[in-house]
Design a protein around this motif. Structure first.
Motif: not given
Ligand code: ASP
Ligand code: MG
Length: 418
Positions: A19-21, A79-80, A93-94, A133-134
């Motif tokens: 996820i960071k990548n 969310g993450l 935001r998600s 972020v959807v």
């Protein structure tokens, strides 16, 4: 602000490091001046696990609760991903489907988009948020319940957002680095395509190339969304991956651009069917009523005599997905019992595979079929059924020759060389 849609599939968000990548790729586009809508899948394996839990709990499950459970995987990654971006200093935001809202039909587990109003996201972008972020794969039914779009549906979510928000492009980050002329696991000579036309991608997707959900390509073609398939595990730039686009954007194209295959086919033959007007309708209506997806069809002179109707019998052969064989058999047997059709024998062959060549150049070039059949003949591969469309020729062959056929056709159409 120019806007990009970036979609990350399950393997691209499989754990916190990935996820960071992915978030770093989003940050780079924000730094370039884009507003970004990120569509995320569930972590890889999660949706299968959720489906398993539903099936264990309730074999004949209520589809509304199936959607409630199965849609949750995407909520977690959305969310993450938003949290990860915030940690990097990117205002994000998600959004869950109902919050956008992503309005869909009420067809639970296979819903279709109705509309995606822009107001809520536009307002947040206006307030300085750079990234929305959807959660992919999900939506909202008219009665307020959560829906899902069918497996692989996050691709379609991404294209729908790109269309609704008039994005410059829709980038699909995945575990392969593009669309290939054929499956690299089958032919080492497979070549990555720089560009491919919507129509070709649509044929390849529905013929079993699993890079993109077929519906996402349909939607991209309808709304002319430029779609790019690229790897989330490599350093990528504007030229990476494969662009799926309008054929007008493609300067150089071969007559054939892809060889696809599917092992999930079966051939059914009704031996000695009465040859009379209406017989095809009498056979294929019960199949349609039973929800059987018939693909290829051939009708040919029967080798056998049919006592009641000398000289006027035919064999009818058709192909169906292998997991629909039982349903097709039942529909035919019932039609026989009720007297709608008559046949001597129903023969099922499940040891077959479908191999297809695809290319928009076929519209204006002759000889593609001849080249294809010659290449197969040279390998001594017998063709059982043939089907064609404007930009595709498919053959059904013995499954044991599938790999050989794919390799021979890839060579015959010179797909190795750019
Ligand atoms: N997570 C869903 C699935 O596996 C949707 C997607 O990833 O596209 O089918
Ligand atoms: Mg997918």
């Amino acid at each position: 602000m120019p806007l990009l849609v970036m979609k990350f599939g399950g393997t691209s968000v499989a754990d916190l490091d990935r996820i960071k990548n992915a978030a770093a790729k989003v940050q780079r586009e924000v730094d370039r001046g884009y507003d970004v809508i990120v569509i995320v899948s569930a972590m890889s394996g999660r949706t299968n696990e959720l489906v398993g839990w539903v099936e264990q709990t309730s074999p004949l499950f209520d589809a509304r609760e199936y959607d409630a459970v199965v849609s949750s995987g995407e909520n977690v990654t959305a969310g993450l991903m938003a949290l990860t971006l915030q940690e990097m200093g990117v205002p994000a935001r998600s959004w869950q489907g109902w919050q956008v809202p992503i309005n869909t039909t009420a067809a639970h587990s296979a819903a279709r988009f109705v509309d995606i109003p822009r107001a809520n996201l536009d307002q947040k972008f206006g307030e300085g948020f750079k990234v929305a972020v959807v959660a992919g794969f999900q939506g909202l039914a008219p009665d307020g319940r959560i829906t899902t779009l069918g497996r692989g549906g996050s691709d379609t979510t991404a294209v729908a957002f790109a269309a609704a928000f008039e994005a410059e492009r829709c980038d699909i980050y995945t575990d392969v680095d593009g669309v290939y002329t054929t499956d690299p696991r089958i032919s080492t000579k497979a070549r990555k395509l720089k560009k491919i036309a919507f129509e070709e991608m649509l044929e390849l997707a529905s013929l079993g190339a699993k890079v993109l959900q077929t519906r996402s390509v349909e939607l991209a073609m309808r709304y002319k969304v430029r779609l790019r398939v690229l790897s989330s595990f490599e350093d990528t730039d504007e030229n990476s991956g494969t662009l799926v686009c309008d054929e007008d954007e493609i300067m150089e194209s071969k007559v054939v651009n892809g060889v696809a295959y599917s092992r999930e086919e079966a051939k059914i033959t009704l031996v000695t069917v009465e040859d009379r007007p209406g017989i095809s309708a009498a056979i294929f209506q019960p199949l349609a009523d039973a929800g059987v997806n018939v693909d290829m069809i051939v009708q040919n002179i029967s080798e056998k005599d049919y006592d009641d109707h000398p000289g006027s019998v035919t064999d009818m052969t058709f192909s169906v997905p292998i997991n629909q064989v039982e349903r097709a058999k039942k529909a035919m047997e019932e039609a026989k019992v009720s007297g709608e059709i008559a046949y001597d024998e129903l023969v099922v062959d499940t040891d077959v595979a479908k191999v297809s060549v695809v290319g928009i150049g076929m519209r204006s070039h002759t000889g593609v079929a001849a080249t294809m059949f010659k290449a197969l003949a040279a390998e001594n591969i017998n063709i059982k059924v043939i089907a064609t469309s404007e930009i595709k020729i498919s053959v059904l062959i013995d499954r044991k020759y599938m790999e050989l056929a794919v390799q021979a056709l890839h060579d015959a159409f010179g797909l190795e060389a750019a």
